[in-house]
Design an enzyme around this catalytic site. Structure first.
Site, PDB file in Angstrom:
ATOM      1  N   ARG A 170      39.278  41.905  50.397  1.00 41.09           N
ATOM      2  CA  ARG A 170      38.427  41.515  49.276  1.00 41.09           C
ATOM      3  C   ARG A 170      37.988  42.780  48.554  1.00 41.09           C
ATOM      4  O   ARG A 170      37.612  43.768  49.186  1.00 41.09           O
ATOM      5  CB  ARG A 170      37.176  40.771  49.743  1.00 41.09           C
ATOM      6  CG  ARG A 170      37.399  39.467  50.463  1.00 41.09           C
ATOM      7  CD  ARG A 170      36.049  38.827  50.800  1.00 41.09           C
ATOM      8  NE  ARG A 170      36.173  37.651  51.631  1.00 41.09           N
ATOM      9  CZ  ARG A 170      36.417  36.425  51.183  1.00 41.09           C
ATOM     10  NH1 ARG A 170      36.573  36.238  49.888  1.00 41.09           N
ATOM     11  NH2 ARG A 170      36.511  35.403  52.006  1.00 41.09           N
ATOM     12  N   CYS A 171      37.970  42.727  47.228  1.00 38.17           N
ATOM     13  CA  CYS A 171      37.433  43.871  46.491  1.00 38.17           C
ATOM     14  C   CYS A 171      35.953  44.051  46.791  1.00 38.17           C
ATOM     15  O   CYS A 171      35.422  45.158  46.687  1.00 38.17           O
ATOM     16  CB  CYS A 171      37.661  43.700  44.997  1.00 38.17           C
ATOM     17  SG  CYS A 171      36.969  42.188  44.303  1.00 38.17           S
ATOM     18  N   ALA A 172      35.280  42.959  47.192  1.00 38.02           N
ATOM     19  CA  ALA A 172      33.845  43.015  47.485  1.00 38.02           C
ATOM     20  C   ALA A 172      33.555  43.104  48.973  1.00 38.02           C
ATOM     21  O   ALA A 172      32.417  42.904  49.397  1.00 38.02           O
ATOM     22  CB  ALA A 172      33.143  41.793  46.894  1.00 38.02           C
TER      23      ALA A 172
END
Length: 475
Positions: free
Chosen positions: A283-285
């Site tokens: 996940r980018c987050a």
């Protein structure tokens, strides 16, 4: 459900690659063959752009209300086919079916939110210094949009770009990752089934350098919207900048989750596990930096270890090269003096599974601290207090999301004021934005635009100011 060969979708028709060559797509869960995928090139990309350019004017002539109703039809059809979509996502990514179902639900909700803008796409009126002059704003389509997406959450990634682009009246060319081609192909077919005119959304498969780069370079493409790594985003921005094309980048992150001395440690551990290791950390987050106050460091570390010992399946990473890169980064950190507290190994001999991995003793300026790894790896950092925590959070080239666990609303709000991040979360994880929430970061995490929310309309449309001057003598 999954064809032996996944083709392109251009002007409403399934087309093989112009070159006649195909890529092999394997199942991440077991490494077995899944399908072949069109290995498209500049000729395929050009045909898709031509189809989008030809279809766009008639689509833009439809009212926002009508376009919104069509987006709703697509979202409702996606809901009716939820089980089928979830199985496709699980097969091509290897993630647990329950997680795939949640992602399909997120894509549906994005469609329903965007559809509502057909009745809610408000403009503005303003005053003017000239007598009898009224100024108002209108939204106009950008034109042709190239939508370049990552593999990690295939259908939400499609939905975050395709739904607002369609609604705003654009013609679009969707270029999915070669690691997740099936969902995009299936979504394109679904749109046609729902009644979207041929050519409004086209899908081109293949490798980024062979199929994506020609879209970026094509002067008929007015907008390039990209989700992926900062390195690729930088290359796209440079190429598109040479022709002054509009670019929107949703890039990576080295997101920090801070655990204060007044935090609920059980809750902090729960959210750390979810943020760092769900979707195998892809996940980018994802939370890859866990910053813990000295007073509670050992207690948090012990609880985290126990939680990981009891944790279930997180799914594989997307491919063998990802697995090798992730384990190589862990071994490099270990060789430089870091301690691997948990994981750091491959799990099983089938597919590309990496154990949830936690390290400590990683310097803040080490590669593992500064570079997005996109895998189930997190590092613990011990700090003396709040000021040191904020300094460490900000000591990063990225600024996508950040979270803090504390019982103090004063500390939480001060954290939000001081950290350089596009999204700040209090007493939860570093991910979880919803369709009505604008999402995007600062520094190397983005270029200032927001995905999702009403802010997405600013990405996929241009604001036109209309000046209306009346003559009182003619009344």
């Amino acid at each position: 459900m999954i064809p032996a060969e996944v083709p392109n979708l251009v002007d409403g028709e399934e087309r093989p690659p112009a070159s006649g060559t195909w890529l092999e797509k394997k199942r991440p869960a077991d490494g077995e063959h899944l399908c072949r995928v069109a290995r498209s090139d500049a000729e395929d990309a050009a045909a898709a752009v031509a189809a989008a350019r030809a279809a766009q004017p008639a689509w833009a002539e439809r009212t926002p209300v009508e376009r919104g109703l069509l987006v709703r039809e697509i979202a409702e059809l996606l809901r009716a086919r939820r089980d089928e979509a979830s199985e496709l996502v699980a097969a091509e990514t290897g993630k647990p079916l329950a997680l795939a179902q949640g992602e399909v639900d997120a894509a549906i909700e994005m469609g329903l939110f965007v559809a509502g803008e057909g009745r809610r796409s408000y403009g503005r009126t303003t005053t003017a210094s000239m007598p009898h002059r009224t100024v108002l704003t209108l939204r106009r389509p950008v034109g042709v949009a190239a939508l370049l997406i990552s593999f990690n959450t295939p259908l939400p990634n499609v939905a975050w770009k395709a739904f607002p682009s369609i609604f705003c009246g654009n013609g679009s060319v969707l270029k999915p990752s070669e690691h997740a081609p099936v969902s995009a192909w299936w979504f394109g077919r679904l749109c046609l089934e729902a009644g979207l005119p041929a050519g409004v959304l086209n899908v081109v498969q293949g490798l980024g350098r062979e199929a994506g780069a020609p879209l970026v370079d094509d002067r008929r493409v007015d907008l390039v919207s990209f989700t992926g790594s900062a390195a690729t985003g930088r290359a796209i921005a440079e190429a598109a900048g040479r022709r002054l094309a509009k670019t929107v980048m949703e890039l990576g992150g080295k997101n920090a989750l801070v655990v204060c001395d007044d935090a609920d440690l059980e809750r902090a551990v729960e959210w750390t596990v979810a943020s760092a290791f769900s979707n195998a950390g892809q996940r980018c987050a994802a939370a890859s930096r866990i910053v813990v106050f000295d007073e509670v460091y050992e207690g948090f570390r012990d609880r985290l270890g126990a939680a990981l010992d009891a944790h279930g399946e997180i799914g594989p990473v997307i491919g063998e090269s990802s697995l090798e890169r992730i384990l190589g980064a862990v071994e490099s950190a270990r060789a430089d003096g870091a301690t691997v507290l948990h994981g750091g190994t491959r799990v099983g001999d089938r597919g590309w599974h990496v154990a949830p991995t936690v390290l400590e003793g990683v310097p803040p300026d080490a590669p593992l601290s500064c570079e997005e790894l996109f895998g189930p790896v997190a590092a613990l950092y011990r700090v003396r207090g709040f000021d040191d925590a904020v300094a460490l959070v900000n000591d990063s080239p990225y600024g996508l999301t950040a979270a803090i666990h504390t019982a103090s609303v004063h500390r939480a709000m001060r954290f939000a004021e001081r950290v350089a991040a596009g999204v700040v979360v209090v007493n939860a994880g570093t991910h979880g934005s919803e369709p009505h929430m604008g999402f995007g970061g600062v520094k190397q995490s983005g270029t200032g635009w927001k995905e999702a929310g009403v802010e997405a309309l600013d990405v996929y449309s241009e604001t036109q100011y209309v000046n209306l001057v009346v003559d009182p003598a003619l009344t």
